[in-house]
Design a protein around this motif. Structure first.
Motif, PDB file in Angstrom:
ATOM      1  N   ALA A 100       0.831  -1.206   0.000  1.00 49.92           N
ATOM      2  CA  ALA A 100       0.000   0.000   0.000  1.00 49.92           C
ATOM      3  C   ALA A 100       0.865   1.256   0.000  1.00 49.92           C
ATOM      4  O   ALA A 100       0.564   2.234  -0.694  1.00 49.92           O
ATOM      5  CB  ALA A 100      -0.927  -0.009   1.213  1.00 49.92           C
ATOM      6  N   GLU A 101       1.963   1.227   0.747  1.00 52.25           N
ATOM      7  CA  GLU A 101       2.871   2.382   0.786  1.00 52.25           C
ATOM      8  C   GLU A 101       3.520   2.620  -0.581  1.00 52.25           C
ATOM      9  O   GLU A 101       3.572   3.746  -1.070  1.00 52.25           O
ATOM     10  CB  GLU A 101       3.947   2.149   1.848  1.00 52.25           C
ATOM     11  N   ILE A 102       4.002   1.569  -1.197  1.00 54.20           N
ATOM     12  CA  ILE A 102       4.669   1.697  -2.497  1.00 54.20           C
ATOM     13  C   ILE A 102       3.670   2.084  -3.576  1.00 54.20           C
ATOM     14  O   ILE A 102       3.973   2.872  -4.475  1.00 54.20           O
ATOM     15  CB  ILE A 102       5.410   0.398  -2.847  1.00 54.20           C
ATOM     16  N   CYS A 103       2.460   1.552  -3.472  1.00 51.40           N
ATOM     17  CA  CYS A 103       1.433   1.820  -4.472  1.00 51.40           C
ATOM     18  C   CYS A 103       0.860   3.230  -4.337  1.00 51.40           C
ATOM     19  O   CYS A 103       0.485   3.842  -5.333  1.00 51.40           O
ATOM     20  CB  CYS A 103       0.322   0.782  -4.317  1.00 51.40           C
ATOM     21  N   MET A 142       4.094  -2.977  -8.664  1.00 53.19           N
ATOM     22  CA  MET A 142       4.815  -3.664  -7.586  1.00 53.19           C
ATOM     23  C   MET A 142       4.026  -3.606  -6.285  1.00 53.19           C
ATOM     24  O   MET A 142       3.974  -4.590  -5.536  1.00 53.19           O
ATOM     25  CB  MET A 142       6.201  -3.052  -7.388  1.00 53.19           C
ATOM     26  N   GLY A 143       3.391  -2.484  -6.026  1.00 54.61           N
ATOM     27  CA  GLY A 143       2.572  -2.379  -4.825  1.00 54.61           C
ATOM     28  C   GLY A 143       1.396  -3.339  -4.846  1.00 54.61           C
ATOM     29  O   GLY A 143       1.103  -4.005  -3.852  1.00 54.61           O
ATOM     30  N   ALA A 183      13.544  -4.594  -5.156  1.00 53.59           N
ATOM     31  CA  ALA A 183      13.506  -3.951  -6.472  1.00 53.59           C
ATOM     32  C   ALA A 183      12.811  -2.597  -6.396  1.00 53.59           C
ATOM     33  O   ALA A 183      13.158  -1.672  -7.132  1.00 53.59           O
ATOM     34  CB  ALA A 183      12.792  -4.851  -7.476  1.00 53.59           C
ATOM     35  N   ALA A 184      11.856  -2.453  -5.492  1.00 52.44           N
ATOM     36  CA  ALA A 184      11.151  -1.175  -5.358  1.00 52.44           C
ATOM     37  C   ALA A 184      12.076  -0.076  -4.863  1.00 52.44           C
ATOM     38  O   ALA A 184      11.833   1.104  -5.116  1.00 52.44           O
ATOM     39  CB  ALA A 184       9.972  -1.337  -4.401  1.00 52.44           C
TER      40      ALA A 184
END
Length: 150
Positions: free
Chosen positions: A26-29, A52-53, A83-84
């Motif tokens: 959720a944070e990455i998205c 990725m998220g 990878a993020a």
């Protein structure tokens, strides 16, 4: 009753690892959807972040609802979180990457509860037996097709 069912469900799967993986996803998205002043990259470069998220969220849910797949879910979560770091705004400003690595490790390391062994006798010494135990016979080769031995 409901609390007991929730506790039993939570303990029968890698709950905390899955939760950290979902939070990391959720944070990455969410960061590519932030205002332009918060973003480090914009445009088409934000698509891998969202993908990725979403994949990390799905892997966290997989750990919850298909605990037999925890090994694959844990490894993939850790790889995607790493990878993020490069592909997605420093992995959600490092928060998403750290949560993803922690969650992936917890998912991968989780083991289901083994059947409880019988408790030892109260005196601490094994119960006496009247007949001596025979020497163990050599066991037959392990039936593992890949050749692993116990």
């Amino acid at each position: 009753m409901l609390l007991r069912r929730w506790r039993r469900w939570r303990r029968s799967r890698p709950f905390w690892g899955g939760l950290f993986a979902v939070l990391a996803g959720a944070e990455i998205c969410a960061l590519p959807l932030a205002p332009l002043k918060v973003m480090l990259q914009q445009g088409v470069a934000g698509i891998p972040s969202v993908l990725m998220g979403l994949v990390m969220i799905v892997l966290g849910l997989t750990a919850w609802f298909a605990p037999a797949q925890r090994g694959l879910a844990g490894v993939l979560t850790t790889l995607i979180a790493t990878a993020a770091l490069v592909l997605s705004n420093l992995g959600g400003f490092l928060i998403g990457t750290l949560l993803g690595i922690l969650g992936g490790g917890l998912v991968f390391a989780w083991q289901p509860d083994a059947a409880r062994s019988p408790s030892p006798s109260p005196s601490g010494s094994p119960a006496p037996t009247s007949t001596p135990t025979p020497a163990p016979s050599p066991s037959p080769p392990h039936p593992d097709p890949q050749g692993a031995q116990p």
